[in-house]
Design an enzyme around this catalytic site. Structure first.
Site, PDB file in Angstrom:
ATOM      1  N   GLU A 264      72.464  40.488 -22.829  1.00 50.97           N
ATOM      2  CA  GLU A 264      73.324  41.633 -22.544  1.00 50.97           C
ATOM      3  C   GLU A 264      73.316  42.001 -21.060  1.00 50.97           C
ATOM      4  O   GLU A 264      72.266  42.211 -20.457  1.00 50.97           O
ATOM      5  CB  GLU A 264      72.874  42.835 -23.385  1.00 50.97           C
ATOM      6  CG  GLU A 264      73.616  44.120 -23.100  1.00 50.97           C
ATOM      7  CD  GLU A 264      75.107  44.018 -23.372  1.00 50.97           C
ATOM      8  OE1 GLU A 264      75.885  44.448 -22.517  1.00 50.97           O
ATOM      9  OE2 GLU A 264      75.481  43.491 -24.446  1.00 50.97           O
ATOM     10  N   THR A 308      81.801  42.941 -23.946  1.00 48.05           N
ATOM     11  CA  THR A 308      81.001  42.097 -24.838  1.00 48.05           C
ATOM     12  C   THR A 308      81.866  41.440 -25.909  1.00 48.05           C
ATOM     13  O   THR A 308      81.688  40.262 -26.241  1.00 48.05           O
ATOM     14  CB  THR A 308      79.890  42.919 -25.501  1.00 48.05           C
ATOM     15  OG1 THR A 308      78.979  43.351 -24.495  1.00 48.05           O
ATOM     16  CG2 THR A 308      79.136  42.106 -26.541  1.00 48.05           C
ATOM     17  N   HIS A 426      71.283  47.150 -21.232  1.00 46.41           N
ATOM     18  CA  HIS A 426      72.637  47.698 -21.195  1.00 46.41           C
ATOM     19  C   HIS A 426      72.611  49.017 -20.436  1.00 46.41           C
ATOM     20  O   HIS A 426      71.622  49.747 -20.480  1.00 46.41           O
ATOM     21  CB  HIS A 426      73.159  47.920 -22.623  1.00 46.41           C
ATOM     22  CG  HIS A 426      74.650  48.121 -22.710  1.00 46.41           C
ATOM     23  ND1 HIS A 426      75.281  49.241 -22.206  1.00 46.41           N
ATOM     24  CD2 HIS A 426      75.625  47.337 -23.233  1.00 46.41           C
ATOM     25  CE1 HIS A 426      76.576  49.137 -22.423  1.00 46.41           C
ATOM     26  NE2 HIS A 426      76.821  47.994 -23.047  1.00 46.41           N
ATOM     27  N   ASP A 485      76.797  38.003 -20.966  1.00 45.43           N
ATOM     28  CA  ASP A 485      78.139  38.308 -21.467  1.00 45.43           C
ATOM     29  C   ASP A 485      79.066  38.889 -20.403  1.00 45.43           C
ATOM     30  O   ASP A 485      80.257  38.621 -20.388  1.00 45.43           O
ATOM     31  CB  ASP A 485      78.072  39.235 -22.686  1.00 45.43           C
ATOM     32  CG  ASP A 485      77.431  40.582 -22.380  1.00 45.43           C
ATOM     33  OD1 ASP A 485      76.663  40.679 -21.414  1.00 45.43           O
ATOM     34  OD2 ASP A 485      77.703  41.555 -23.127  1.00 45.43           O
ATOM     35  N   HIS A 486      78.524  39.714 -19.499  1.00 40.96           N
ATOM     36  CA  HIS A 486      79.347  40.295 -18.437  1.00 40.96           C
ATOM     37  C   HIS A 486      78.434  40.897 -17.383  1.00 40.96           C
ATOM     38  O   HIS A 486      77.201  40.877 -17.523  1.00 40.96           O
ATOM     39  CB  HIS A 486      80.318  41.351 -18.982  1.00 40.96           C
ATOM     40  CG  HIS A 486      79.662  42.440 -19.781  1.00 40.96           C
ATOM     41  ND1 HIS A 486      78.939  43.464 -19.210  1.00 40.96           N
ATOM     42  CD2 HIS A 486      79.619  42.664 -21.126  1.00 40.96           C
ATOM     43  CE1 HIS A 486      78.486  44.273 -20.141  1.00 40.96           C
ATOM     44  NE2 HIS A 486      78.872  43.804 -21.316  1.00 40.96           N
TER      45      HIS A 486
END
Length: 705
Positions: A264, A308, A426, A485-486
């Site tokens: 994440e 996500t 996150h 994911d990003h």
């Protein structure tokens, strides 16, 4: 006309008069909109024309909306104008918060996904708010008080209808002028652009909202009108861009389990990164450099508004997230997909996804049925999730999540395809003190500095999970896939990014490379090393399937095998900018990829020719992918050997899933549990929530990185 002019002169200096009150509210809405354009949004306005449009574009809708009150007499007219000010202020406020962390503007689909997001989006935004943000409401509150205490006195006379109509027409004319100037500077603004920043920069925030609503409604109509013939041009495009299988890697992991670990918000710059001489992610670093790991150092996230969800969409289906909102939310329940879980399930694999939050987040509980997942282990499956201290932000803490996922992995019939979605790293990167084991960075940006602490925690959880895989006998019998994911730190923190990178400042070239995330594949016997191929998340599906010996030549997917020697090495971003092995197009600027040298393509015909070809490929890839999603075109596609997935075949309720898991194990010697004579693998963790020793910050080896 003279009467109109006299009326304006009469009411202009007096805000008690309804026209004066109208002008006051229009002026205030314009002022705070322009302030936000210049200070809160990165619109990239260049030159006098674009700067002029920033000044102009808040006015048309402010005049039109607030002007509605001019058609009503007395109190009603005043309250309508005040309400229109408040409405526009709320829209501005919401976008300031959303843009601060996501570098994009709110869409109808994003706002409509609140329920599927389990309320977590609102939690994240709550941590972004700054006191200064509420300035957009200051005038609204003051005017409310002035009205309630009769400091502004209500003028009960009717406004001449021709004056009201004239002012409305002024708003419409200004909007037309704005649009005319905009399309002169940016042709195809509303037909070819993928970047919401352009819409706001040229037309305005309110106009963007109207355009987004129109596009969302238009999209829903596309599915109704779509026909099988619409797929032919897309099939031709996909076939024209096929790669040749690399014999060194094709089928190298055939028959192995596949374990995908979702890192994440984890960015590439964190690999080998140190704080005060301490490695932030020692376990990931070791895995990244392992001789049997293929690690890609030019791999980029390509997510849009779905973040996500977009990453998952690309990895599982080979389709991009859509231009407006999450495709998983908008289409996951109803569209036909030919996704990796379904493909592998029909090849004898057991397929499962693991996520320590609610199943409705990003509409996973419905989308996974469309993708063909046999199992979805979400929050109800994990006893530790019931205790508040075991959760943080978007779900269970990673160490606890991995520990409680392991017994389910032990019971899955092999070969299996399992995706593990971590969440602790996150935003807002807050971690309880007992789990902190490294100091914060010292950029001075509160949003950024805790990032290394949650990244370290995730790395520790990953290390424990790898130890479990080795103990269970899964490590050498699995293809391990890790991906970020990003971005974790958005490009709206340029000063902090510069400090993290050891630079004085950053430009668009640096910010393009800031979009890099890790992508690592590992398997016993795999010829590893650092691979410099340029690629992104859209390329994961064909790369993984080819490693498993499964051809994608008949699939409708827009990625290319990263191990193919004829890979184009073009990375399309959702806003139609791109990075290729030759050039970078980002933030409206062009750079030589290898050197970061900025240049003007108009002055280099050879470069312009390559860039034009790359841009055409990018635009076609994005638009064709959108057509597949919005038109549900895969319902017309026949993939040889693949049976259409029936969503009714799947249930992710705890009761049904546990019953299915029990039935699948009967007489099945291919589970870890049965191979270990009915025993589950012992899982070791130092999680303090389970009695492990609290983490401590080691002494600094040096005073700086």
């Amino acid at each position: 006309m003279q009467g109109v002019i006299r009326a304006i002169k009469k009411w202009w200096p007096d805000f008690n008069g309804i026209v004066g009150f109208f002008l006051l509210n229009v002026g205030l809405v314009w002022a705070k909109s322009y302030w936000a354009y210049q200070t809160e949004f990165s619109l990239g306005a260049k030159g006098l024309l674009q700067q002029f449009l920033l000044v102009l574009n808040p006015l048309p809708t402010a005049i039109i909306l607030i002007g509605i009150g001019l058609y009503f007499r007395g109190k009603l007219g005043y309250w309508i104008m005040w309400a229109m000010n408040a409405l526009q202020s709320t829209w501005l406020f919401a976008n300031i918060l959303y843009y601060r962390e996501f570098s994009d503007f709110l869409s109808l689909n994003i706002m409509g996904s609140g329920e599927s997001a389990g309320g977590n989006l609102s939690k994240a935004l709550g941590g972004i708010i700054k006191p200064v943000d509420f300035l957009v409401y200051l005038d609204v509150v003051i005017i409310l008080g002035l009205l309630l205490f009769h400091v502004i006195k209500i003028d009960r006379q009717w406004v001449q209808k021709r004056l009201a109509v004239l002012l409305s027409l002024v708003g419409v004319c200004l909007m037309a002028i704005d649009y005319g100037l905009a399309i002169q500077d940016r042709s195809g603004l509303l037909t070819r652009t993928f970047d919401n920043n352009y819409i706001v920069k040229y037309l305005g925030l309110n106009e963007y909202a109207a355009y987004n609503i129109y596009k969302t409604q238009q999209t829903s109509e596309l599915k109704k009108k779509a026909k099988s013939n619409d797929l032919k041009k897309i099939e031709n495009f996909v076939q024209e861009n096929q790669t040749t299988n690399n014999p060194l890697y094709f089928g190298k992991a055939k028959g192995k389990n596949v374990i995908v670990i979702h890192l994440e918000s984890f960015q590439q710059f964190m690999i080998d990164y140190k704080v005060n001489g301490q490695e932030v992610t020692p376990n990931l670093n070791k895995f990244y450099h392992d001789q049997q790991s293929l690690s890609f150092d030019n791999f980029y996230n390509q997510v849009g508004q779905g973040k996500t969800a977009d990453a998952e969409m690309m990895l599982e289906t080979g389709l991009y997230g859509t231009a407006s909102g999450s495709a998983m939310v908008n289409y996951g329940t109803t569209n036909t997909y030919q996704a990796v879980p379904g493909i592998l399930d029909q090849q004898g694999y057991t397929t499962a996804s693991f996520h320590g939050d609610t199943g409705t987040f990003w509409n996973r509980d419905n989308t996974y049925k469309s993708w063909g997942y046999d199992y979805f282990f979400s929050k109800p499956f994990f006893p530790a999730a019931k205790k508040e201290d075991n959760n943080i932000g978007y779900g269970m803490k990673d160490k606890l999540f991995f520990k409680e996922s392991a017994p389910y992995l032990d019971q899955l019939p092999q070969p299996f395809y399992a995706k593990m979605i971590t969440v602790t790293n996150h935003y807002p990167y807050d971690l309880d003190s007992k789990n902190i084991s490294i100091e914060k960075t010292k950029t001075g940006d509160k949003t950024v500095d805790g990032y290394v602490q949650t990244a370290r925690y995730m790395d520790q959880a990953f290390g424990e999970f790898i130890n479990y895989l080795k103990k269970a006998g899964l490590y050498d019998n699995s293809l391990l896939v890790l991906y970020g994911d990003h971005y974790g730190i958005s490009e709206n923190h340029p000063k902090a990014i510069a400090k993290l990178l050891g630079k004085k400042s950053v430009n668009a070239y640096d910010l393009a490379n800031w979009q890099k995330v890790p992508f690592i594949v590992h398997a016993d016997g795999l010829q590893g090393g650092i691979n410099h191929t340029y690629g992104g998340e859209i390329d994961v599906m064909p790369t993984i399937l080819h490693l498993l010996g499964i051809s994608t030549k008949q699939n409708i997917q827009f990625g290319q095998d990263l191990l193919a020697k004829d890979n184009k090495q073009i990375v399309a971003f959702r806003n139609s900018s791109f990075v290729s092995k030759d050039y970078v197009h980002y933030g409206g600027n062009y750079y030589v990829t290898s050197t970061g040298t900025k240049f003007d393509p108009k002055e280099d015909l050879r470069a312009k020719s390559i860039i034009d070809a790359d841009q055409k490929y990018v635009d076609q890839s994005l638009s064709y992918s959108d057509e597949v999603q919005t038109g549900d075109l895969l319902r017309f596609h026949n993939l040889p050997g693949f049976k259409k997935i029936q969503r009714s075949d799947y249930s992710y309720s705890r009761k049904d899933s546990l019953a299915k898991l029990k039935a699948d194990q009967k007489g099945n010697e291919k589970t870890v549990k049965m191979q270990h004579k009915g025993q589950l693998t012992q899982y070791d963790t130092d999680a303090p929530e389970l009695g492990g020793a609290p983490q401590t910050i080691p002494e600094a080896v040096s005073a700086s990185d």
